[in-house]
Motif scaffolding. Structure first.
Motif, PDB file in Angstrom:
ATOM      1  N   ARG A 161       0.832  -1.206   0.000  1.00 46.28           N
ATOM      2  CA  ARG A 161       0.000   0.000   0.000  1.00 46.28           C
ATOM      3  C   ARG A 161       0.863   1.252   0.000  1.00 46.28           C
ATOM      4  O   ARG A 161       0.568   2.231  -0.675  1.00 46.28           O
ATOM      5  N   THR A 162       1.941   1.219   0.761  1.00 46.42           N
ATOM      6  CA  THR A 162       2.829   2.378   0.861  1.00 46.42           C
ATOM      7  C   THR A 162       3.519   2.670  -0.462  1.00 46.42           C
ATOM      8  O   THR A 162       3.688   3.824  -0.855  1.00 46.42           O
ATOM      9  N   PHE A 163       3.899   1.593  -1.175  1.00 44.14           N
ATOM     10  CA  PHE A 163       4.622   1.754  -2.433  1.00 44.14           C
ATOM     11  C   PHE A 163       3.686   1.557  -3.633  1.00 44.14           C
ATOM     12  O   PHE A 163       3.970   0.803  -4.560  1.00 44.14           O
ATOM     13  N   ASN A 164       2.548   2.242  -3.582  1.00 43.84           N
ATOM     14  CA  ASN A 164       1.657   2.331  -4.752  1.00 43.84           C
ATOM     15  C   ASN A 164       1.191   0.967  -5.248  1.00 43.84           C
ATOM     16  O   ASN A 164       1.157   0.695  -6.453  1.00 43.84           O
ATOM     17  N   ASP A 165       0.839   0.077  -4.301  1.00 43.78           N
ATOM     18  CA  ASP A 165       0.332  -1.268  -4.596  1.00 43.78           C
ATOM     19  C   ASP A 165       1.335  -2.144  -5.344  1.00 43.78           C
ATOM     20  O   ASP A 165       0.947  -3.046  -6.103  1.00 43.78           O
ATOM     21  N   HIS A 166       2.605  -1.907  -5.117  1.00 43.83           N
ATOM     22  CA  HIS A 166       3.643  -2.770  -5.685  1.00 43.83           C
ATOM     23  C   HIS A 166       3.619  -4.129  -4.983  1.00 43.83           C
ATOM     24  O   HIS A 166       3.411  -4.213  -3.772  1.00 43.83           O
ATOM     25  N   ASP A 167       3.822  -5.208  -5.712  1.00 43.35           N
ATOM     26  CA  ASP A 167       3.739  -6.563  -5.164  1.00 43.35           C
ATOM     27  C   ASP A 167       5.081  -6.976  -4.558  1.00 43.35           C
ATOM     28  O   ASP A 167       6.013  -7.360  -5.269  1.00 43.35           O
ATOM     29  N   PHE A 168       5.192  -6.945  -3.220  1.00 43.94           N
ATOM     30  CA  PHE A 168       6.422  -7.333  -2.535  1.00 43.94           C
ATOM     31  C   PHE A 168       6.504  -8.834  -2.304  1.00 43.94           C
ATOM     32  O   PHE A 168       7.535  -9.349  -1.879  1.00 43.94           O
ATOM     33  N   ARG A 169       5.410  -9.548  -2.585  1.00 43.20           N
ATOM     34  CA  ARG A 169       5.412 -10.992  -2.365  1.00 43.20           C
ATOM     35  C   ARG A 169       6.270 -11.731  -3.401  1.00 43.20           C
ATOM     36  O   ARG A 169       6.535 -12.922  -3.249  1.00 43.20           O
ATOM     37  N   GLN A 170       6.706 -11.033  -4.430  1.00 42.95           N
ATOM     38  CA  GLN A 170       7.519 -11.648  -5.481  1.00 42.95           C
ATOM     39  C   GLN A 170       8.992 -11.783  -5.098  1.00 42.95           C
ATOM     40  O   GLN A 170       9.762 -12.461  -5.772  1.00 42.95           O
ATOM     41  N   TYR A 171       9.395 -11.146  -3.969  1.00 44.33           N
ATOM     42  CA  TYR A 171      10.813 -11.109  -3.612  1.00 44.33           C
ATOM     43  C   TYR A 171      11.159 -12.137  -2.529  1.00 44.33           C
ATOM     44  O   TYR A 171      10.299 -12.566  -1.753  1.00 44.33           O
ATOM     45  N   ASP A 172      12.432 -12.472  -2.459  1.00 46.70           N
ATOM     46  CA  ASP A 172      12.965 -13.327  -1.400  1.00 46.70           C
ATOM     47  C   ASP A 172      12.933 -12.534  -0.090  1.00 46.70           C
ATOM     48  O   ASP A 172      13.544 -11.469   0.018  1.00 46.70           O
ATOM     49  N   LEU A 173      12.250 -13.079   0.919  1.00 45.44           N
ATOM     50  CA  LEU A 173      12.091 -12.363   2.190  1.00 45.44           C
ATOM     51  C   LEU A 173      13.420 -12.089   2.886  1.00 45.44           C
ATOM     52  O   LEU A 173      13.561 -11.078   3.589  1.00 45.44           O
ATOM     53  N   ASP A 174      14.395 -12.970   2.705  1.00 43.71           N
ATOM     54  CA  ASP A 174      15.648 -12.841   3.450  1.00 43.71           C
ATOM     55  C   ASP A 174      16.790 -12.268   2.614  1.00 43.71           C
ATOM     56  O   ASP A 174      17.928 -12.183   3.078  1.00 43.71           O
ATOM     57  N   ALA A 175      16.464 -11.818   1.426  1.00 46.43           N
ATOM     58  CA  ALA A 175      17.443 -11.103   0.604  1.00 46.43           C
ATOM     59  C   ALA A 175      17.436  -9.623   0.997  1.00 46.43           C
ATOM     60  O   ALA A 175      16.556  -9.170   1.731  1.00 46.43           O
ATOM     61  N   PRO A 176      18.415  -8.849   0.533  1.00 48.36           N
ATOM     62  CA  PRO A 176      18.386  -7.415   0.809  1.00 48.36           C
ATOM     63  C   PRO A 176      17.077  -6.791   0.315  1.00 48.36           C
ATOM     64  O   PRO A 176      16.468  -7.266  -0.650  1.00 48.36           O
ATOM     65  N   PHE A 177      16.670  -5.741   0.987  1.00 49.77           N
ATOM     66  CA  PHE A 177      15.420  -5.071   0.614  1.00 49.77           C
ATOM     67  C   PHE A 177      15.505  -4.634  -0.853  1.00 49.77           C
ATOM     68  O   PHE A 177      16.513  -4.069  -1.285  1.00 49.77           O
ATOM     69  N   PRO A 178      14.447  -4.874  -1.640  1.00 47.49           N
ATOM     70  CA  PRO A 178      14.521  -4.581  -3.074  1.00 47.49           C
ATOM     71  C   PRO A 178      14.643  -3.089  -3.385  1.00 47.49           C
ATOM     72  O   PRO A 178      14.257  -2.240  -2.587  1.00 47.49           O
ATOM     73  N   ASP A 179      15.182  -2.789  -4.543  1.00 44.61           N
ATOM     74  CA  ASP A 179      15.350  -1.405  -4.996  1.00 44.61           C
ATOM     75  C   ASP A 179      14.010  -0.907  -5.554  1.00 44.61           C
ATOM     76  O   ASP A 179      13.667  -1.171  -6.704  1.00 44.61           O
ATOM     77  N   VAL A 180      13.249  -0.197  -4.717  1.00 48.07           N
ATOM     78  CA  VAL A 180      11.897   0.232  -5.114  1.00 48.07           C
ATOM     79  C   VAL A 180      11.685   1.730  -4.914  1.00 48.07           C
ATOM     80  O   VAL A 180      10.558   2.204  -4.943  1.00 48.07           O
ATOM     81  N   GLU A 181      12.783   2.465  -4.726  1.00 48.59           N
ATOM     82  CA  GLU A 181      12.624   3.899  -4.449  1.00 48.59           C
ATOM     83  C   GLU A 181      11.866   4.609  -5.563  1.00 48.59           C
ATOM     84  O   GLU A 181      11.034   5.491  -5.318  1.00 48.59           O
TER      85      GLU A 181
END
Length: 445
Positions: free
Chosen positions: A304-324
């Protein structure tokens, strides 16, 4: 003798809850977000507690992954109009966007609410941050962040100009002479600006409190400037007392720099107090709430914070994705807060989601503990008051019955309403009608 400052309190009507899983609590009504009876009960409790206002947040775009309250909810003006009939003193504040509405309609809606309620309306002015909202309003793209605030400035000029269409004595209603309105006291706006062309006048007379109270929730630099210039109350997010102090000092300094009295601008962080019989009991109630949540809840907040971007596609334990680049045109302050924490602490996606899933806040404890923390924030310049969420069913009544009497005994909160209008509760003046001011100046000259 200087009158003692009082804490301002609002209550947010949030139906089934503020997170993705609050609705699963055994005592939660799953239909609460569209239940008039539920909101009437909460409104009665808040008014019994002498709260300043009820607050309705809003959003105009959903997906199947939106939080339950936003999936199925009342439109703000509709529910507030219904509550105007069952309350008598508490303020009624609704969120309405300037990006996807017309100034004339909005001026008319809030003027009508102010008349219906006897002078208790407030407008939370927002610009809308979800980009896909444009698709619901026949638009091809969402306005850029800075542009939205330019629109908001002119929009508010128009609405407040329309609210001044009638002098206070313009409605004559003289049956003997047949004069209903004094035409010399009815004013066309004739606004022609960058975004709007509005003739006026508004087709409803000036309201009981002159103009509804203006709320705003500016947190970005553009938002803070807009709030410092135009808002009378600011609803903000301050996870810690230190962040609250920094925000309050910054916005009030901006307001003072613009020639405003900073004491006529109230800054209210949102809080979700959990009151227990003891500190240990309150902690157990918090754990009861936290147990309903999951990593998926935190991912929902991020989405919701990032304009409904789907964060479920990323590895939870990897570095935070580049979504700025995704968040910069949406909820700018919230995205920057997340990104700054990620950079400062090298957080993974899982760690960020866990923090967001079960925010504890600073207001969990016995009634005495919660009252102490409210007093500390208030007296140390972190807040002029608070907008209260109900994190668990029954917490509003516990707050009213246990915390408020402590604040009243300490002289920090009212024991009765100061008058009949929202402005009287807040201690805000009735705005002068621009046309009446002009006439009086000409007469004096």
């Amino acid at each position: 003798m200087t009158q003692q400052r009082h804490i301002k309190l609002g209550f947010i009507l949030h139906g089934v809850g503020r997170t993705w899983n609050d609705w699963r609590h055994p005592d939660r009504d799953v239909n609460a977000s569209t239940s008039l009876a539920h909101y009437q009960k909460q409104a009665a409790s808040a008014e019994r507690g002498k709260f300043d206002f009820l607050f309705v947040a809003d959003s105009l775009s959903i997906t199947e992954k939106s939080s339950p309250h936003y999936l199925n909810r009342f439109e703000p003006i509709t529910i507030l109009s219904a509550l105007a009939a069952t309350t008598s003193r508490i303020g009624l504040v609704g969120t309405l966007t300037v990006s996807y509405s017309e100034p004339f309609n909005v001026a008319r809606q809030f003027a009508s609410l102010d008349h219906l309620s006897g002078g208790r309306a407030g407008w939370n002015v927002v610009t809308s941050w979800l980009g896909d909202t444009a698709a619901n309003f026949s638009k091809t793209e969402h306005p850029a962040h800075a542009l939205r605030y330019r629109i908001a400035g002119e929009y508010l000029d128009v609405v407040q100009g329309l609210w001044d269409s009638w002098d206070d004595s313009a409605h004559v209603g003289d049956k003997d002479s047949g004069q209903f309105v004094d035409p010399d006291k009815l004013h066309r706006l004739d606004h022609k600006g960058e975004f709007f062309q509005v003739r006026g006048p508004l087709n409803i007379k000036r309201t009981p409190q002159g103009q509804p109270v203006i709320f705003q929730a500016g947190a970005s630099d553009d938002g803070r400037n807009f709030a410092a210039r135009r808002a009378e109350v600011i609803f903000t997010h301050a996870p810690t007392q230190e962040e609250g102090q920094a925000y309050l000092a910054d916005v009030k300094a901006r307001a003072k720099g613009l020639g405003r009295d900073p004491d006529q601008l109230f800054i209210l962080p949102g809080i979700a107090p959990i009151v227990g019989d003891s500190d240990e009991d309150a902690e157990a109630r918090y754990r009861e709430l936290a147990a309903l949540e999951s990593i998926d809840t935190g991912l929902g907040f991020l989405s919701r914070t990032f304009n409904d971007h789907d964060f479920r596609q990323y590895d939870l334990d990897a570095p935070f994705p580049d979504v700025e680049h995704i968040g910069i045109n949406s909820q700018q302050s919230a995205t920057l807060r997340v990104l700054n924490e990620v950079r400062a602490e090298n957080l993974t996606l899982r760690q960020v989601a866990e923090r967001l899933a079960s925010p504890r806040g600073d207001f969990v404890g016995s009634a005495e503990t919660v009252a102490n923390r409210l007093q500390t924030w208030f007296e140390n310049g972190a807040a002029d008051g608070f907008v209260v969420f109900e994190p668990l069913p029954g917490q509003l009544d516990l707050f009213v019955d246990r915390v408020i009497p402590i604040l009243q005994a300490r002289g920090l909160f009212r024991t009765d309403y100061e008058g009949t209008t929202f402005r009287e509760h807040l201690g805000l003046p009735v705005p002068e009608n621009r046309y009446s001011v002009g006439k009086s100046r000409k007469s004096a000259a």
